[in-house]
Design a protein around this motif. Sequence first.
Motif, PDB file in Angstrom:
ATOM      1  N   GLU A 208       0.902  -1.152   0.000  1.00  0.00           N
ATOM      2  CA  GLU A 208       0.000   0.000   0.000  1.00  0.00           C
ATOM      3  C   GLU A 208       0.933   1.192   0.000  1.00  0.00           C
ATOM      4  N   SER A 235      -4.113  -7.049  -5.027  1.00  0.00           N
ATOM      5  CA  SER A 235      -3.340  -5.813  -5.144  1.00  0.00           C
ATOM      6  C   SER A 235      -2.785  -5.615  -6.565  1.00  0.00           C
ATOM      7  N   ASN A 238      -4.114  -3.443  -9.418  1.00  0.00           N
ATOM      8  CA  ASN A 238      -3.754  -2.028  -9.560  1.00  0.00           C
ATOM      9  C   ASN A 238      -2.662  -1.782 -10.592  1.00  0.00           C
ATOM     10  N   GLY A 281      -2.954   2.258  -8.553  1.00  0.00           N
ATOM     11  CA  GLY A 281      -3.621   2.426  -7.249  1.00  0.00           C
ATOM     12  C   GLY A 281      -3.237   3.766  -6.639  1.00  0.00           C
ATOM     13  N   ASN A 285      -1.565   8.390   0.874  1.00  0.00           N
ATOM     14  CA  ASN A 285      -2.548   7.934   1.852  1.00  0.00           C
ATOM     15  C   ASN A 285      -2.840   9.093   2.807  1.00  0.00           C
TER      16      ASN A 285
END
Length: 381
Positions: A208, A235, A238, A281, A285
């Motif tokens: 991430e 994942s 992405n 993706g 964040n």
Amino acid sequence: YKIITIEEGLTKIEFPEYEKVSSDAPVFYNPQMEMNRDISILALQTFQKEQNREINICDLFGGSGIRGVRYKNEINGVGDVYINDISELANEFEEHNIKINHLKDISVHQHDASMFLRSNRGIFDVIDIDPFGTPSPFLDSAGYCARRESLLCVTATDTSALCGTYKEPCIRKYNSKPYKSEYCHETGIRILAGFCALTLSKYAKCIEVLLSHSTEHYMRLYLYVKKGSKKSDESLKNIGYISHCKECLYRETNKGLATPIPETCPECGEKLIHAGPLWLGDIQNSEFISKMIKESENKKLNTKNQLLKLLTSCLNEAESPATFYDVHSICKALKISAPKLDLIFDELENKGFKAVKTHFSPIGIKTDAGINDIKEILLNF
Ligand code: SAM
């Protein structure tokens, strides 16, 4: 050697004098990377607080030892720090810098980076990869070594490869086709993140992206590593391609390695140029970056003003679409002069589009509007 003494954060560091910043310096130290290191202090402290336990850190390419030494000295809740460097002289200064900062539980190692990671599987909560040029050759070992719920920090200074000044080095190092567009720094970061994701997936680990930035001549990623083959499969959805039209500046993104991508531009019929595979993706964040900004209140950092500007910009662009529009390129194509940026934002918002600035470019707009919506607005000024 004549010894140079510098101070970053709360830490004093010494190294031999050198003529210019280059890999030929006896022990490497680059003052231009201070903001990168200051941001790392905030990221690692935020990560430590989120984990709510002691974290062990690997500074894989120590140089003067400045990262490892600063991490131990300036971050709360740090357990063992391991500083590694292949150079014996670097090791001597790493030991010296540990001593002059009166630190315990921090050790120095002389190994090839990949060997060091492979022989210490699963013991680091943070792996910091800060090599000369490309991190690419070390990512497999990082994928093998990284434990679940850990932090992987990656610097790349080979931005001309990632941005596509020449195609071949990027294909060679990142197995991805770059494209030198107005937004090539974003494409570059996405190629780097995509390569990390694909490499880690071999070890059933996935990423991430917590924070990414492209600054001067380097790119930096903070990746949260998770474990599990199902999660990794998910994942990898992405990973995909950006397709760009040189003629009318239209672009589109397509997720999925096996998804067919269109050959021609739906707006003008020209042949599309494709960049990728790359990460489509999120690359920022907002929760993590907000915590970092808050954390900066507790830290003494010389580059605080500058890094807060950058972090705020990264926070604003979280959850916005991949790629951005460069106002000057569009105006050039339309043969008109560029209106003030703020006016364009106002007009986009009036028409119900979302629009934010981006740290990648002072004249960039990230928006859900299409190229023709923007052209229409620009032509009506
Ligand atoms: N992290 C340092 C800082 O913030 O100042 C800078 C590190 S410098 C860019 C890269 C370092 O990697 C050099 O000190 C060099 O001796 C070391 N190095 C080069 N190849 C290596 C390898 N294969 N394994 C381990 N260290 C290596």
